[in-house]
Design an enzyme around this catalytic site. Structure first.
Site, PDB file in Angstrom:
ATOM      1  N   ARG A 171       0.855  -1.189   0.000  1.00 53.39           N
ATOM      2  CA  ARG A 171       0.000   0.000   0.000  1.00 53.39           C
ATOM      3  C   ARG A 171       0.890   1.238   0.000  1.00 53.39           C
ATOM      4  O   ARG A 171       1.139   1.833   1.053  1.00 53.39           O
ATOM      5  CB  ARG A 171      -0.911   0.000   1.215  1.00 53.39           C
ATOM      6  CG  ARG A 171      -1.926  -1.128   1.203  1.00 53.39           C
ATOM      7  CD  ARG A 171      -2.757  -1.090   2.462  1.00 53.39           C
ATOM      8  NE  ARG A 171      -3.738  -2.168   2.481  1.00 53.39           N
ATOM      9  CZ  ARG A 171      -4.427  -2.524   3.566  1.00 53.39           C
ATOM     10  NH1 ARG A 171      -4.230  -1.895   4.714  1.00 53.39           N
ATOM     11  NH2 ARG A 171      -5.302  -3.499   3.509  1.00 53.39           N
ATOM     12  N   ASP A 184       2.288   4.940  -0.149  1.00 57.31           N
ATOM     13  CA  ASP A 184       1.737   6.219   0.315  1.00 57.31           C
ATOM     14  C   ASP A 184       1.688   7.240  -0.814  1.00 57.31           C
ATOM     15  O   ASP A 184       2.250   7.022  -1.892  1.00 57.31           O
ATOM     16  CB  ASP A 184       2.601   6.771   1.457  1.00 57.31           C
ATOM     17  CG  ASP A 184       2.299   6.086   2.781  1.00 57.31           C
ATOM     18  OD1 ASP A 184       1.198   5.532   2.940  1.00 57.31           O
ATOM     19  OD2 ASP A 184       3.191   6.113   3.659  1.00 57.31           O
ATOM     20  N   TYR A 235      12.318  -2.551  -1.927  1.00 61.22           N
ATOM     21  CA  TYR A 235      12.130  -1.119  -2.178  1.00 61.22           C
ATOM     22  C   TYR A 235      13.467  -0.493  -2.543  1.00 61.22           C
ATOM     23  O   TYR A 235      14.522  -0.943  -2.068  1.00 61.22           O
ATOM     24  CB  TYR A 235      11.584  -0.414  -0.926  1.00 61.22           C
ATOM     25  CG  TYR A 235      10.114  -0.636  -0.665  1.00 61.22           C
ATOM     26  CD1 TYR A 235       9.168   0.258  -1.152  1.00 61.22           C
ATOM     27  CD2 TYR A 235       9.673  -1.732   0.079  1.00 61.22           C
ATOM     28  CE1 TYR A 235       7.812   0.057  -0.900  1.00 61.22           C
ATOM     29  CE2 TYR A 235       8.318  -1.933   0.324  1.00 61.22           C
ATOM     30  CZ  TYR A 235       7.398  -1.029  -0.164  1.00 61.22           C
ATOM     31  OH  TYR A 235       6.062  -1.214   0.074  1.00 61.22           O
ATOM     32  N   ARG A 266      11.061   4.960   4.417  1.00 61.58           N
ATOM     33  CA  ARG A 266      11.341   6.394   4.525  1.00 61.58           C
ATOM     34  C   ARG A 266      11.952   6.726   5.890  1.00 61.58           C
ATOM     35  O   ARG A 266      12.824   7.596   5.993  1.00 61.58           O
ATOM     36  CB  ARG A 266      10.078   7.203   4.296  1.00 61.58           C
ATOM     37  CG  ARG A 266       9.617   7.137   2.831  1.00 61.58           C
ATOM     38  CD  ARG A 266       8.200   7.635   2.662  1.00 61.58           C
ATOM     39  NE  ARG A 266       8.066   8.994   3.146  1.00 61.58           N
ATOM     40  CZ  ARG A 266       6.899   9.576   3.421  1.00 61.58           C
ATOM     41  NH1 ARG A 266       5.770   8.897   3.273  1.00 61.58           N
ATOM     42  NH2 ARG A 266       6.871  10.813   3.854  1.00 61.58           N
TER      43      ARG A 266
END
Lengths: 284, 284
Positions: free
Chosen positions: B50, B52, B109, B194
Site C-alpha cells: 500500500r 503512500d 524497495y 522512509r
C-alpha cells in the site's frame, strides 16, 4: 559591463519552448524573470539553442550582460527562485565577444525511443509499438555524417540564408527496449533532429524507402513528407565552444546523466567539491 | 471464477497513494475503474504494497477475481484506458489461493538521494545539500540486515500484531552524485523505508548519533524522533512469491530499469517477443 553564461537543465514539458513570448510560459522568460529578481535589474538572455515546446535540455548554455556584481553563492540562490523544472548547473564568466548562439562550434542532441510502456519516461521518450531494426537505424545514421544540405529535414527552412550543416557524429544505441539517437553538428535547422528521427523510424518500420530517404538527404527531395517525431524525446545535450571562451565560476560537482538506471556503483564520492577551475575547453 | 494478477509501474506524484479512498485520486481507484470498463463488471483489486501518496512503483503486483474471460490483447487495451502515469507491464493467471499481499515472500524497495539539482529526477529522488559519507551509510545498512523489531521506524505501529521484520538485504550504492538505498524484507511497517532512509541520512550528516540509532533498532527507542525522508524518492521495486503461484499470460518483452542514463549498449533487440512462458519463480 561583464558577460556571464549559465549551463541550464530543464524539463520542457510545461513550457511553450525556449524563446520568450508574451503571456506564455517559456524557459527563457522564466529565467529572465528570476535573474532580474536576483540581480536587481532587467535581464535579457541569449540561448545556444531555441528548443521547441516540450523539448528538454541537459546542457543549454545562455549568456547575458550586467554591470552589477553577482550575488554569491549564485547557483543555489538562483535555483531557490526558479521552479523545479529549470535548474542552473554551472556559472561562467564569458569573454566579451562570447555569444551563446553564434560562438557555438557544435551542438549535441539526444533523442530517446522505447518499445515498452514506462510511466517515468513518458515525458522523455517516444513510444514505438514494436522493436525497430537497429542495423537499419545505424545505416541511416551513417549516411547523415558529413556536410549535407538538410533542407528536406527542417521547418521554415526559407528563413535561413543556407541549409547546409556539418554533422560530425550521428549514431544509434540500444539497451533493453530503449533506443538512443545521438547527433552532433555545427548547426541544426528548426525541428531538424525530430525530422531526422521521424525519417529513420519510418525507414526502420518499412514506411519510407531508402531511395526516398537518400533523395531527401542528397537532393533535398521533400516528397517523403517531413514526419516529426514528438518533442518529448528530444534533449539539447551539450554545446561546445572555442577554448578559453568560458571561465568557470561555480558549478555542481556531481552530475548524473539526466536519468539513472539505478545501476549505481559503490565508488565513494569526493567530499570536498571544488567549485572553480581552469578555463574549460568547452562549456561541459 | 479465476484469479488474475498484474504487474504495475506507476508514477505516484499525482495520487493520494495506492489505497482506494472516496473522492480522491488513488492508483488502485484508477485501476479498478478502468479494469471494470475493460472487463465489463465491477472489480476490486488487492495490491502487494500500500504505497503512500507520492511513492512510486516499478513492480507493484495486484490480484482480482472474475468469472468473465479477459479480452485480448489485455495489456495494450488496459494501457489505452489508463492514464500515462500508470502502466500495466505483465498479466498472470494466479493460483486460486494466491493473494498479492499475504502470499508475498519478500518485497524490495529502492530509494534515491542526490546531491545536485536535476529537473528530471525531482519527482523521483530526495535532494540533499552536501555529499554524504558512503561508508557511514553502508555501516548503517549492514546493521539493518537480519530479524529486528522495527517499532521505532514506522508510523501507526500499534495497529500491527507485531513489528518484527526479516531484512534479507540492505545496501547503499553511489554513482555521480546519486545514492541508491535498496532493501528487501519479508514485510515492511508503514513508512518504514522512509524512516530508515531518514535515520541513515541523519547519521551520515552527524545529526543522529550511532548510540541513538542502535538503540532505536535494538531497543525500539523512539527518542530519535522518526524523521521521514520525502515520499518521492521511494519505489516499490519488486515482489517475490512462492514458485508456481503465478503463470505468465502476457508481458512486454523489453523493460529498462525505470529510468535510463542514456548509456545504452548497441546489442540488437530480439525482434520476435514471446509473450507467454513457463510459470515464473517470482513475479519478476
Amino acid at each position: 559591463m561583464k558577460r556571464y553564461a549559465l549551463k541550464l537543465a530543464y524539463d520542457g514539458s510545461s513550457y511553450a519552448g525556449w524563446q520568450v513570448q508574451p503571456h506564455t510560459p517559456t524557459v527563457a522568460g522564466m529565467l529572465e524573470g528570476q535573474l532580474a529578481r536576483l540581480i536587481g535589474e532587467p535581464v535579457r538572455v541569449v540561448g545556444a539553442g531555441r528548443t521547441d515546446a516540450g523539448v528538454h535540455a541537459w546542457g543549454q548554455i545562455v549568456h547575458w550582460d550586467t554591470a552589477k556584481p553577482l550575488p554569491t553563492p549564485f547557483l543555489s540562490r538562483l535555483n531557490a527562485l526558479l521552479p523545479g523544472d529549470i535548474r542552473a548547473l554551472a556559472l561562467y564568466e564569458a569573454a566579451p565577444d562570447f555569444h551563446a548562439r553564434h560562438s557555438a562550434l557544435r551542438r549535441t542532441y539526444r533523442y530517446w525511443l522505447r518499445t515498452y510502456p514506462n510511466p517515468f519516461l513518458r515525458a522523455y521518450s517516444m513510444e514505438v509499438p514494436t522493436p525497430l531494426d537497429l542495423s537499419c537505424l545505424e545505416q541511416a545514421a551513417a549516411l547523415l555524417v558529413g556536410e549535407h544540405d538538410f533542407a528536406a529535414f527542417g521547418k521554415e527552412v526559407s528563413r535561413y540564408s543556407h541549409t547546409r550543416c556539418q554533422v560530425v557524429h550521428a549514431s544509434w544505441a540500444y539497451s533493453d527496449g530503449l533506443y538512443e539517437f545521438r547527433i552532433e553538428a555545427n548547426r541544426f535547422l528548426r525541428a531538424m533532429v525530430r525530422a531526422l528521427v521521424g525519417a529513420q523510424v519510418r525507414l526502420a518500420q518499412g514506411r519510407l524507402s531508402w531511395e526516398r530517404f537518400r533523395a531527401a538527404l542528397l537532393q533535398q527531395d521533400r516528397r517523403w513528407g517531413l514526419y516529426l517525431a514528438p518533442p518529448q524525446g528530444l534533449f539539447l545535450w551539450e554545446v561546445t565552444y572555442p577554448p578559453n571562451s568560458l571561465y568557470l565560476l561555480e558549478r555542481y560537482e556531481f552530475l548524473s546523466t539526466a536519468f539513472s538506471t539505478g545501476a549505481a556503483s559503490t565508488a565513494a564520492p569526493k567530499l570536498a567539491p571544488d567549485s572553480t577551475g581552469a578555463p574549460p575547453r568547452s562549456a561541459q
